[in-house]
Design a protein around this motif. Sequence first.
Motif, PDB file in Angstrom:
ATOM      1  N   ASN A 178      15.177  57.737  34.274  1.00 19.45           N
ATOM      2  CA  ASN A 178      16.453  58.318  33.884  1.00 19.45           C
ATOM      3  C   ASN A 178      16.597  58.514  32.377  1.00 19.45           C
ATOM      4  N   SER A 179      15.607  58.097  31.604  1.00 21.52           N
ATOM      5  CA  SER A 179      15.721  58.253  30.151  1.00 21.52           C
ATOM      6  C   SER A 179      15.325  59.651  29.695  1.00 21.52           C
ATOM      7  N   THR A 180      14.791  60.470  30.594  1.00 23.70           N
ATOM      8  CA  THR A 180      14.426  61.848  30.255  1.00 23.70           C
ATOM      9  C   THR A 180      15.162  62.806  31.187  1.00 23.70           C
ATOM     10  N   GLU A 181      15.396  64.029  30.731  1.00 24.97           N
ATOM     11  CA  GLU A 181      16.068  65.020  31.570  1.00 24.97           C
ATOM     12  C   GLU A 181      15.211  65.387  32.776  1.00 24.97           C
ATOM     13  N   ALA A 182      13.885  65.448  32.577  1.00 25.98           N
ATOM     14  CA  ALA A 182      13.000  65.755  33.708  1.00 25.98           C
ATOM     15  C   ALA A 182      13.127  64.687  34.797  1.00 25.98           C
ATOM     16  N   GLY A 183      13.225  63.431  34.377  1.00 25.22           N
ATOM     17  CA  GLY A 183      13.380  62.350  35.351  1.00 25.22           C
ATOM     18  C   GLY A 183      14.737  62.382  36.015  1.00 25.22           C
ATOM     19  N   GLY A 202      26.076  58.078  50.414  1.00 27.69           N
ATOM     20  CA  GLY A 202      25.914  58.438  49.011  1.00 27.69           C
ATOM     21  C   GLY A 202      25.592  57.196  48.217  1.00 27.69           C
ATOM     22  N   TYR A 203      24.453  57.186  47.546  1.00 25.41           N
ATOM     23  CA  TYR A 203      23.997  56.008  46.817  1.00 25.41           C
ATOM     24  C   TYR A 203      24.187  56.125  45.307  1.00 25.41           C
ATOM     25  N   GLY A 204      24.721  57.253  44.853  1.00 23.56           N
ATOM     26  CA  GLY A 204      24.930  57.391  43.410  1.00 23.56           C
ATOM     27  C   GLY A 204      23.628  57.235  42.646  1.00 23.56           C
ATOM     28  N   GLU A 205      23.665  56.424  41.593  1.00 23.17           N
ATOM     29  CA  GLU A 205      22.492  56.276  40.724  1.00 23.17           C
ATOM     30  C   GLU A 205      21.480  55.246  41.237  1.00 23.17           C
ATOM     31  N   GLN A 206      21.758  54.631  42.373  1.00 25.73           N
ATOM     32  CA  GLN A 206      20.818  53.657  42.918  1.00 25.73           C
ATOM     33  C   GLN A 206      19.541  54.352  43.399  1.00 25.73           C
ATOM     34  N   LYS A 225      16.578  64.914  36.517  1.00 25.36           N
ATOM     35  CA  LYS A 225      16.610  66.068  37.425  1.00 25.36           C
ATOM     36  C   LYS A 225      16.037  65.688  38.788  1.00 25.36           C
ATOM     37  N   LYS A 226      14.962  64.907  38.799  1.00 29.33           N
ATOM     38  CA  LYS A 226      14.375  64.471  40.069  1.00 29.33           C
ATOM     39  C   LYS A 226      15.296  63.499  40.803  1.00 29.33           C
ATOM     40  N   ASN A 227      16.003  62.688  40.053  1.00 25.61           N
ATOM     41  CA  ASN A 227      16.874  61.690  40.680  1.00 25.61           C
ATOM     42  C   ASN A 227      18.122  62.304  41.305  1.00 25.61           C
ATOM     43  N   ARG A 228      18.545  63.465  40.810  1.00 29.82           N
ATOM     44  CA  ARG A 228      19.691  64.161  41.409  1.00 29.82           C
ATOM     45  C   ARG A 228      19.182  64.923  42.630  1.00 29.82           C
ATOM     46  N   ARG A 229      19.348  64.319  43.799  1.00 33.52           N
ATOM     47  CA  ARG A 229      18.701  64.865  44.989  1.00 33.52           C
ATOM     48  C   ARG A 229      19.467  64.500  46.255  1.00 33.52           C
ATOM     49  N   VAL A 230      19.142  65.203  47.341  1.00 33.71           N
ATOM     50  CA  VAL A 230      19.590  64.824  48.682  1.00 33.71           C
ATOM     51  C   VAL A 230      18.341  64.698  49.540  1.00 33.71           C
ATOM     52  N   PHE A 290      20.885  61.214  52.789  1.00 34.57           N
ATOM     53  CA  PHE A 290      21.290  60.347  51.686  1.00 34.57           C
ATOM     54  C   PHE A 290      21.365  61.163  50.400  1.00 34.57           C
ATOM     55  N   GLY A 291      22.465  60.985  49.657  1.00 31.39           N
ATOM     56  CA  GLY A 291      22.633  61.651  48.374  1.00 31.39           C
ATOM     57  C   GLY A 291      22.428  60.688  47.224  1.00 31.39           C
ATOM     58  N   PHE A 292      21.899  61.201  46.111  1.00 31.10           N
ATOM     59  CA  PHE A 292      21.624  60.387  44.925  1.00 31.10           C
ATOM     60  C   PHE A 292      21.968  61.191  43.671  1.00 31.10           C
ATOM     61  N   THR A 293      22.302  60.492  42.599  1.00 26.45           N
ATOM     62  CA  THR A 293      22.564  61.129  41.309  1.00 26.45           C
ATOM     63  C   THR A 293      21.722  60.448  40.230  1.00 26.45           C
ATOM     64  N   ASP A 294      21.829  60.962  39.003  1.00 26.38           N
ATOM     65  CA  ASP A 294      21.214  60.264  37.879  1.00 26.38           C
ATOM     66  C   ASP A 294      22.201  59.204  37.369  1.00 26.38           C
ATOM     67  N   ASP A 295      21.898  58.605  36.226  1.00 22.79           N
ATOM     68  CA  ASP A 295      22.766  57.531  35.729  1.00 22.79           C
ATOM     69  C   ASP A 295      23.730  57.997  34.636  1.00 22.79           C
ATOM     70  N   LEU A 296      23.875  59.327  34.469  1.00 21.96           N
ATOM     71  CA  LEU A 296      24.856  59.828  33.510  1.00 21.96           C
ATOM     72  C   LEU A 296      26.250  59.766  34.135  1.00 21.96           C
ATOM     73  N   GLY A 297      27.273  59.598  33.302  1.00 21.84           N
ATOM     74  CA  GLY A 297      28.625  59.498  33.838  1.00 21.84           C
ATOM     75  C   GLY A 297      28.852  58.133  34.460  1.00 21.84           C
TER      76      GLY A 297
END
Length: 204
Positions: free
Chosen positions: A183-188, A173-177, A190-195, A131-138
């Motif tokens: 997601n309000s911090t870059e550190a967070g 692929g679940y995107g930002e889900q 970064k963790k959300n952008r994952r496989v 499963f792929g995931f992203t942050d909520d940017l874009g």
Amino acid sequence: MTSSPRLILVLTTATLMLATTPAHADDDPNDPPGTQPSASAPVEVDPNDPDLKLPDGATLAQAKVLDIKSVVEEQSGDERREDTNTSVTLALQAEVLFGKDSSKLGAEAKSRIAGIAEEIKAQNATRIRVFGFTDDLGSSAHGDVLSKQRANAVHAVLSQNLNDAGITYEVRGYGEQYPIADNSTEAGRKKNRRVEVTFPRSGS
């Protein structure tokens, strides 16, 4: 090569047959554990009260231990591992695997995925979820497409390394889900952008 410090978090859940400390609706969730007022003396129970007795022929359900989860995360957050009684989930940060806004894997990323394949072989797992995931940017639509492309890329390397027609894959692929951090911090983010790669333990 020195290993980076690890942050270890172990969560356990078990069935309790009897709780002696009542919950308080006015407890402050910001109070550190152990600083809450102690419970008052237990209420005296009448053992002859008919409401405490099981109807004739009835039995108590067998006590059981629920799932136990262990979470181990590198301090850098590059890798995260969840172990339960039944499955293993390995999460790799997108930056470890891919360039920015890319789904192309480098040599180091392929080596890490090969290591996951070896563990899958050791567990004799035949059902694998990628499963792929992203942050909520874009845009959400872009995140959905990119996360699926990245999951597909990891799946392709896994299937090459495992080379077993008996293994079935679920690739999504679940995107930002389903974020695992803020997601309000870059550190967070970064963790959300994952496989994540999940597979059952032997015998599960």
